[in-house]
Enzyme design. Structure first.
Site, PDB file in Angstrom:
ATOM      1  N   GLU A 233      19.380 118.631  41.542  1.00  0.00           N
ATOM      2  CA  GLU A 233      17.973 118.831  41.906  1.00  0.00           C
ATOM      3  C   GLU A 233      17.207 119.655  40.879  1.00  0.00           C
ATOM      4  OE1 GLU A 233      16.765 119.046  46.224  1.00  0.00           O
ATOM      5  OE2 GLU A 233      18.806 119.802  46.387  1.00  0.00           O
ATOM      6  N   HIS A 249      46.691 115.457  44.645  1.00  0.00           N
ATOM      7  CA  HIS A 249      47.382 114.341  45.282  1.00  0.00           C
ATOM      8  C   HIS A 249      46.806 112.983  44.876  1.00  0.00           C
ATOM      9  CE1 HIS A 249      49.826 116.929  47.974  1.00  0.00           C
ATOM     10  NE2 HIS A 249      48.823 117.761  47.768  1.00  0.00           N
ATOM     11  N   LYS A 343      11.121 109.621  50.590  1.00  0.00           N
ATOM     12  CA  LYS A 343      10.583 109.924  51.930  1.00  0.00           C
ATOM     13  C   LYS A 343       9.366 109.051  52.224  1.00  0.00           C
ATOM     14  CE  LYS A 343      12.278 114.622  52.484  1.00  0.00           C
ATOM     15  NZ  LYS A 343      12.004 116.029  52.199  1.00  0.00           N
TER      16      LYS A 343
END
Lengths: 349, 349
Positions: A233, A249, A343
């Protein structure tokens, strides 16, 4: 390219003052603690058998941090909910805390409405918006900034709620220590400190044109996520994070074949004396392996005595790195044009 | 470079038969369901007020999947614990299920010992090892494979435990559907099907020399993690994953500045008709934005009617992609030399 030692140029690249917001983090934390002490929290909420924190992005990370920091202390489980809906177990005995800086985050509002329908014990942490309207007694604070720059409020107010309800012992001594460690660290990282003495500027230079991948464990795992999102950001830069020991792993099988990452990738290791001894060893072995396979890496050890001060001071460091990265990339650290576009585009649908 | 249409060359590159293990996933799921139906699970474990699943890597991902798949059904919260220690809330009323293929995973054993000290309700899911010794009535299965290739067992046996204890309704119809969908899909993806008709081979070719970044939401979020880890372990390839809608609150700010990812990165979007309508829209808008900024991407829609069959069939697809990626990179998909080195190095300390 901006010269990081040209303070005037740094300021011109930061017209909304993200640098000042970052510098204010220690002050913000103290302010947040004072605010939460006087806010209304129903005493019977202490009967909750679980806590669910609703939030997205900059408003959710405070929840991640608190959950990890009180892991050894809190007698009830804590969940972070980054979705529109709620898991089945949420009901009357659940304390649901909605955290949304603006009070208008659509995912958080949807989940809060559902929590209300189910009769959950509700709290709302916000500056304003629809959330402040919907909540009976919103826990409000005022701070003009991007949500990510209000982390001191969301983190410390959440901690205050858990303390007031008796879920965790008084963290005030740790908080005082954290504030002191951050102030001391901030004085070495602020814009006026030249690159030769400024670790955040030097790391930003190392990361210029690179793809940062942050590795951490335990209480610093949500800090790794914070670094990633601040690089995104503030720095407008791709970044990723992974957690130890889990990455031992799977991810390590790629180490001997670093072709696709080698040119651009830099692994940033967030280490701590407070890690489990096996994790301390795992970080050492990880560095040995990265050396062996010629993968660029860099590491830092968290400062401070408590988990809280280590998390907050490492966040403070990463925030400064993201600020200087923005300067080097010539982008405004405060702007969120793409999120705003998104948005708007979603609102039209 | 191996020609993906040369089945003999594919087989020679896969001496331990990872391709066969992948092909067996539908069979594994059925077998796991039959096994768990006859295993001893104390009836009073149904009184547990929370479930904590211990595991790492290939043995932990079954827990991630089950937790997400039963989110709307299970009246108690479920946690996945990838650490040496346990959160404070774990006690006598917690059902702790340790999942370790080998039964010798040090993190899982440490957390299981602590759960035992706290008097938790214990179950152990394993083929053998110290875990089988420590557990009073281990839930065992036999399957000679890498832990990641035994996902059908760990996932379905966990689902079976929750069903037997009444935490979730009988998933048998969904499981039957999932097995049928996987069989049908597998017949289109197996090694004998030529690249021109094989979507997994085509995706592997697209990913050759690239850095895959997988985006998913809701029930497919743990599937994105599975793709990432299979690319790591089978393909010996770096890979990352992110979750929607969270990434819309940070990662997207990097989209207009894709420099550090542009040459190598490919975003893989796992979509679903079962997503929340806003998430379906969010995936569409994400693709629009990736197009606009010239970031390479590819998407697939999950097959199947239920959450379970969508998750399992998308895993089946990703497993095949990782197998063909290994062939293109000339690496043995079964080998885990670096993980083995790491274990040895840690054992010496």
């Amino acid at each position: 390219m901006i010269d990081l030692d040209d303070v005037g140029a740094l300021r011109r690249n930061d017209p909304q003052g993200m640098g000042e917001r970052i510098a204010e983090l220690p002050w913000q934390c103290r302010q947040a603690w004072e605010i939460i002490e006087s806010q209304p929290i129903p005493a019977d909420y202490a009967q909750a058998d679980s806590v669910v924190i609703l939030g997205m992005g900059g408003s959710a990370i405070g929840g991640d941090l608190v959950r990890t920091l009180v892991r050894d202390l809190c007698p009830v489980p804590i969940f972070i909910n980054r979705r529109y809906d709620l898991p089945r177990f949420v009901g009357q005995d659940t304390l649901v805390i909605a955290s949304s800086y603006s009070g208008n985050t659509e995912e958080t509002l949807a989940a809060f409405r559902e929590a209300s329908r189910r009769g959950a014990k509700l709290l709302a942490l916000t500056t304003d918006g629809e959330l402040a309207q919907m909540a009976k007694n919103p826990l409000t604070f005022s701070y003009v900034a991007q949500p990510r720059a209000a982390l001191g409020f969301s983190l410390v107010m959440l901690l205050g709620i858990l303390t007031r309800l008796g879920f965790v012992p008084d963290p005030a001594p740790d908080l005082e220590e954290a504030i002191e460690v951050m102030k001391e660290l901030g004085s070495k990282l602020r814009e006026e400190v030249p690159t030769s003495q400024n670790a955040a500027k030097r790391l930003a230079l190392l990361l210029r044109g690179k793809l940062p991948v942050i590795y951490a464990a335990q209480h610093l795992a949500p800090v790794a996520r914070r670094w990633k999102t601040q690089f995104n950001e503030n720095g407008k830069c791709f970044a990723f994070f992974e957690v130890l020991p889990e990455l031992h792993h799977n991810t390590v099988e790629a180490f001997p074949y670093p072709g696709e990452l080698a040119e651009k990738g830099v692994i940033l290791l967030l280490t701590s004396r407070l890690y489990h001894p096996r994790n301390i060893l795992r970080f050492q072995v990880t560095e040995e392996m990265l050396d062996r396979y010629g993968i660029a890496h860099w590491s830092t050890e968290a400062e401070g005595r408590s988990l809280l001060s280590q998390a907050l001071s490492t966040i403070h460091f990463g925030d400064y790195v993201s600020l200087f990265l923005a300067a080097l990339r010539g982008v405004n650290p405060s702007s969120v044009e793409t999120i705003a576009y998104l948005k708007k585009r979603l609102a039209q649908a």
